[in-house]
Design a protein around this motif. Structure first.
Motif, PDB file in Angstrom:
ATOM      1  N   GLY A 212      39.610  27.494  67.640  1.00 37.94           N
ATOM      2  CA  GLY A 212      40.501  26.635  66.881  1.00 37.94           C
ATOM      3  C   GLY A 212      41.939  26.705  67.360  1.00 37.94           C
ATOM      4  O   GLY A 212      42.342  27.640  68.055  1.00 37.94           O
ATOM      5  N   ILE A 213      42.735  25.736  66.919  1.00 37.74           N
ATOM      6  CA  ILE A 213      44.125  25.656  67.376  1.00 37.74           C
ATOM      7  C   ILE A 213      45.001  26.708  66.705  1.00 37.74           C
ATOM      8  O   ILE A 213      46.053  27.071  67.220  1.00 37.74           O
ATOM      9  N   GLY A 214      44.588  27.200  65.533  1.00 39.33           N
ATOM     10  CA  GLY A 214      45.383  28.205  64.833  1.00 39.33           C
ATOM     11  C   GLY A 214      46.382  27.571  63.873  1.00 39.33           C
ATOM     12  O   GLY A 214      46.850  26.438  64.071  1.00 39.33           O
ATOM     13  N   VAL A 215      46.738  28.316  62.836  1.00 34.20           N
ATOM     14  CA  VAL A 215      47.681  27.821  61.831  1.00 34.20           C
ATOM     15  C   VAL A 215      49.045  27.544  62.442  1.00 34.20           C
ATOM     16  O   VAL A 215      49.754  26.614  62.034  1.00 34.20           O
ATOM     17  N   ASP A 216      49.412  28.328  63.453  1.00 36.48           N
ATOM     18  CA  ASP A 216      50.740  28.164  64.059  1.00 36.48           C
ATOM     19  C   ASP A 216      50.917  26.815  64.737  1.00 36.48           C
ATOM     20  O   ASP A 216      52.047  26.368  64.960  1.00 36.48           O
ATOM     21  N   GLN A 217      49.815  26.138  65.071  1.00 35.54           N
ATOM     22  CA  GLN A 217      49.888  24.855  65.757  1.00 35.54           C
ATOM     23  C   GLN A 217      49.807  23.659  64.807  1.00 35.54           C
ATOM     24  O   GLN A 217      49.828  22.509  65.258  1.00 35.54           O
TER      25      GLN A 217
END
Length: 302
Positions: A212-217
């Motif tokens: 996944g892209i991650g929350v930061d993205q």
């Protein structure tokens, strides 16, 4: 946010014990049947228990020394003497019988008789299994590791599974255990238990299936939403693919989205809130790509 900080070295063992059992929960339960060298049967549940390996198949449970008087338990004495145990899995149908079996009867008293459960002869080990248990593991004891000499100290009983018994009624069409049919129980703190059924069971896509892209993205307006929870953001962050502009624009024709956009077109703050609430609902219904489209439309509002 305020926290109470506890130093285990400066706190009574009974209080530490209660805090541990209250916080580390729910815990699966090893309903262990053992025999002594004379063949006397013992049956007792232990909530310090889990699986630790599949090849070899290893279960570990821990009969702790009693906090009040630092004495050991019959189960521990038996496994050290015979190196055998059957780990039965209790479910809701027998949870009260399992609890009754935890009574500290004198040595030689058979908890199968006291609890009304049925002993079924094992194939490879001496202790019987619980016939009413939906799953039972015949085990040899590879090692017992003492964690300390004082009351409250655990003893890790490292068990290797020799044979498994799984009741066919809890299996689905693929031969997997259906959690709803299993109807498992788990231990909480104090007198509390958990029944793993109904709304207590939920599905969550594993991150190992994708990257996944991650929350930061996530776009800033999504990360800073007062409506979306940390769990909502993590589900978005587990996405590999984000809908493109054309897909997002086409989603305006969705009846519920179109209704929301039209109803609140003159009130951007209300529209923003309603779209975020809709996105949240879609996420909780596992419709992640649809949630993305709604939230990206919300981003166009400002």
């Amino acid at each position: 946010m305020s926290f109470k900080t506890i130093d285990p070295q400066e706190t009574k063992t009974a209080e530490v014990h209660a805090l541990l059992l209250g916080a580390i929960a729910p815990r699966p339960i090893a309903f262990a049947s053992t025999t002594d060298l004379e063949g006397n049967v013992n049956l007792s549940p232990f909530s310090f228990f889990n699986v630790f390996s599949a090849k070899p198949p290893i279960l570990v449970f821990s009969p702790a020394r009693r906090v009040r008087d630092n004495t050991g338990k019959h189960t521990l004495e038996n496994v050290m003497a015979t190196k055998e145990v059957v780990i039965n899995i209790a479910n809701f149908d027998i949870v009260e019988q399992m609890s009754l079996a935890s009574t500290e009867y004198d040595r030689g008293i058979n908890e199968f008789v006291k609890s009304g459960l049925t002993p079924e002869a094992s194939v490879l080990v001496s202790p019987p299994r619980v016939l009413e248990a939906p799953v039972a593991f015949e085990c040899k004891v590879n090692e017992v590791v003492s964690l300390g000499p004082e009351g409250g100290a655990g003893n890790l009983v490292i068990c290797e599974i020799l044979l498994m018994h799984v009741h066919e009624s809890i299996l689905d069409m693929q031969g997997h255990i259906d959690p709803y049919r299993l109807d498992a129980v788990a231990r909480m703190g104090g007198d509390y238990y958990l029944r793993a059924n109904g709304e207590a069971i939920f599905e969550l896509p594993k991150p190992v299936r994708n990257k996944g892209i991650g929350v930061d993205q996530l776009p800033g307006f999504i990360r800073k939403s007062p409506i979306l929870t940390g769990n909502n953001l993590a589900r978005l962050g587990n996405s590999e693919i984000i809908p493109g502009a054309a897909e997002v624009e086409a989603y305006r024709t969705n009846p519920l989205v179109a209704y929301t956009l039209n109803k609140h077109k003159d009130d951007p703050r209300r529209l923003t809130r309603e779209l975020e609430l809709l996105g949240k609902k879609l996420l909780e219904d596992h419709q992640v790509q649809e949630a993305w489209k709604v939230l990206l439309l919300r981003g166009q509002v400002g």
